[in-house]
Every structure is written in structure tokens, then in C-alpha cells.
Motif scaffolding. Sequence first.
Motif, PDB file in Angstrom:
ATOM      1  N   PHE A  34      -4.109  -0.314   7.914  1.00 55.34           N
ATOM      2  CA  PHE A  34      -4.462  -1.262   6.860  1.00 55.34           C
ATOM      3  C   PHE A  34      -4.203  -2.693   7.315  1.00 55.34           C
ATOM      4  O   PHE A  34      -5.051  -3.573   7.166  1.00 55.34           O
ATOM      5  N   THR A  55       0.815  -1.229   0.000  1.00 50.79           N
ATOM      6  CA  THR A  55       0.000   0.000   0.000  1.00 50.79           C
ATOM      7  C   THR A  55       0.842   1.270   0.000  1.00 50.79           C
ATOM      8  O   THR A  55       0.278   2.372   0.037  1.00 50.79           O
ATOM      9  N   ILE A  74      -6.010   1.592  -1.534  1.00 47.09           N
ATOM     10  CA  ILE A  74      -5.642   0.774  -0.380  1.00 47.09           C
ATOM     11  C   ILE A  74      -6.812  -0.115   0.031  1.00 47.09           C
ATOM     12  O   ILE A  74      -6.631  -1.301   0.335  1.00 47.09           O
ATOM     13  N   GLN A  75      -8.013   0.444   0.008  1.00 49.64           N
ATOM     14  CA  GLN A  75      -9.194  -0.357   0.336  1.00 49.64           C
ATOM     15  C   GLN A  75      -9.372  -1.502  -0.654  1.00 49.64           C
ATOM     16  O   GLN A  75      -9.720  -2.623  -0.276  1.00 49.64           O
ATOM     17  N   GLY A  97      -6.929  -4.190   0.105  1.00 48.78           N
ATOM     18  CA  GLY A  97      -7.393  -4.927   1.275  1.00 48.78           C
ATOM     19  C   GLY A  97      -8.471  -5.938   0.924  1.00 48.78           C
ATOM     20  O   GLY A  97      -8.440  -7.085   1.393  1.00 48.78           O
TER      21      GLY A  97
END
Length: 255
Positions: free
Chosen positions: A217, A183, A191-192, A195
Motif C-alpha cells: 500500500f 490500513t 485499503i484502495q 489510498g
Amino acid sequence: MVDVKTAPNASAASGTAKAAPGAALLEIRDLQAWYGESHVLHGINFDVRTGEVVTLLGRNGAGKTSTLKSIMGMIAKRTGSVRFDGQELIKMHSDKIARLGIAICPEERGIFSSLNVHENLMLPPTVRSGGLSVEQIFDLFPNLKERLSSSQGTKLSGGEQQMLAIARILRTGARFLMLDEPTEGLAPVIIQQIGRTIQRLKSEGFTILLVEQNFRFASTVADRFFIVEHGKVIDGFANSELQANMEKLHTYLGV
């Protein structure tokens, strides 16, 4: 600076896993490593169970990336024991380690900047059966499909480059993935997405070892954490124990 002030609730790390992690897939005991005369790992000890996400935390220079490279056989001088699925890797060359189903996605991403998305996806060799098809890659990373033949690696955004880097190792057939700072430098929305991808891969049976500076994160995807300092693992705990260890995390990771 590592943000440990706003870690989400530990239950977020459960993701969409279908089954609890199993027996140890990777076992590391007294791992020592050197770059030339520089002694960088001083007795690393930890394990990773089948089907879980484990994160190595620590300050810059602590030895996290060197640990990944040592597992992969990318550091020539190393001693101790690295066992994967019962096989000892410490004397094994990196090409043979890859054929066991281990892959590393480096911090610098390692994509070919002069090639487009499709060409990058076609290059990785199949080291084991079970690699993801291009169609499955696009299901994981729809952004890449939009840039399939029109964009060279240098013209992709940072997030798209990271997606492509992960996609390339998924093409090889590896089931044990080592992701180094996936990330770093990315926008929150990307980033989401990274994830969600990690949680989905875990739910589909992949085992993941993650090096990450973004603690917020990491706390949403990891089952367990190990703290690396001066080339050693000095502490470790489960995601369910995060809140009880926040003060220690400030000490370990705060700047």
C-alpha cells in the motif's frame, strides 16, 4: 509480516499531484525521546517537503509511532530539534502544535464510540481556518454519509471507523497530517479507498507523514521512504529508487 515482494511500479505513487513537492516543511534533527526512564528514540533525522507523502517503515517497536507522538508533543521528555515551517516545536505543548496546522490520526483511531457519525464530526475544534466542511467530508467518504445519524462508533465497520478518524482531523483545518497505520486490519477494497483518499488529499495541497506496515500500500502513495530501526533512521530513498532497494528492504523489514 511485511510484504515487500510485490511492490507496484514506482510511477503509481505520483497519484494526481498537481505540483512537485516544495521546500522542507518539517525538519527533524537528532530527535531523542523517553517514556519515563525508557529511551525510545535515539537521534531521529529526516525531513518532509511541502506537498509530499513520506512513509516511515520498520518493524514493530522500531520507534515509528513514537516519532509521530514526539512531533505532536505527546511525549513529555524529548530533546533535539523539530522544526515545522520554520518554527521550533521541541518545547511547545501539543495544543499549540495543533494550532500550527498539524494533526495526528492515531492507530487506535480515537473516535467516540458512543456517538454517531454526525456527532463525531461536530466535536473536533477548529484550530485553523480551512477545515473541510461536512459536505466535503462526504465527498471524500460517501460511506459515512450513509451512516450519518444511524450508527454509533462501535457499530461502524473497521473501514468506516478509519474513514471517520481521518475525517475528524480534516475538520480541524490541519494541512500536515500524520496517519498511523491507517490500513491495519482493513479489507482490500477499503485499503484502495484509503489510498485514493491520500492521493486526492496530496493533490489538494496536504502534506502527509505516514506510518504503515503494509508496504505494498505505501508504495502506491508515498514519494519517499525512511527506514526506522531501534529508534533511528537508518536509510531512506525515493519511490523511484524502490526496485533498486528491494533486497535491502527484505533485510530491513522481513521477518
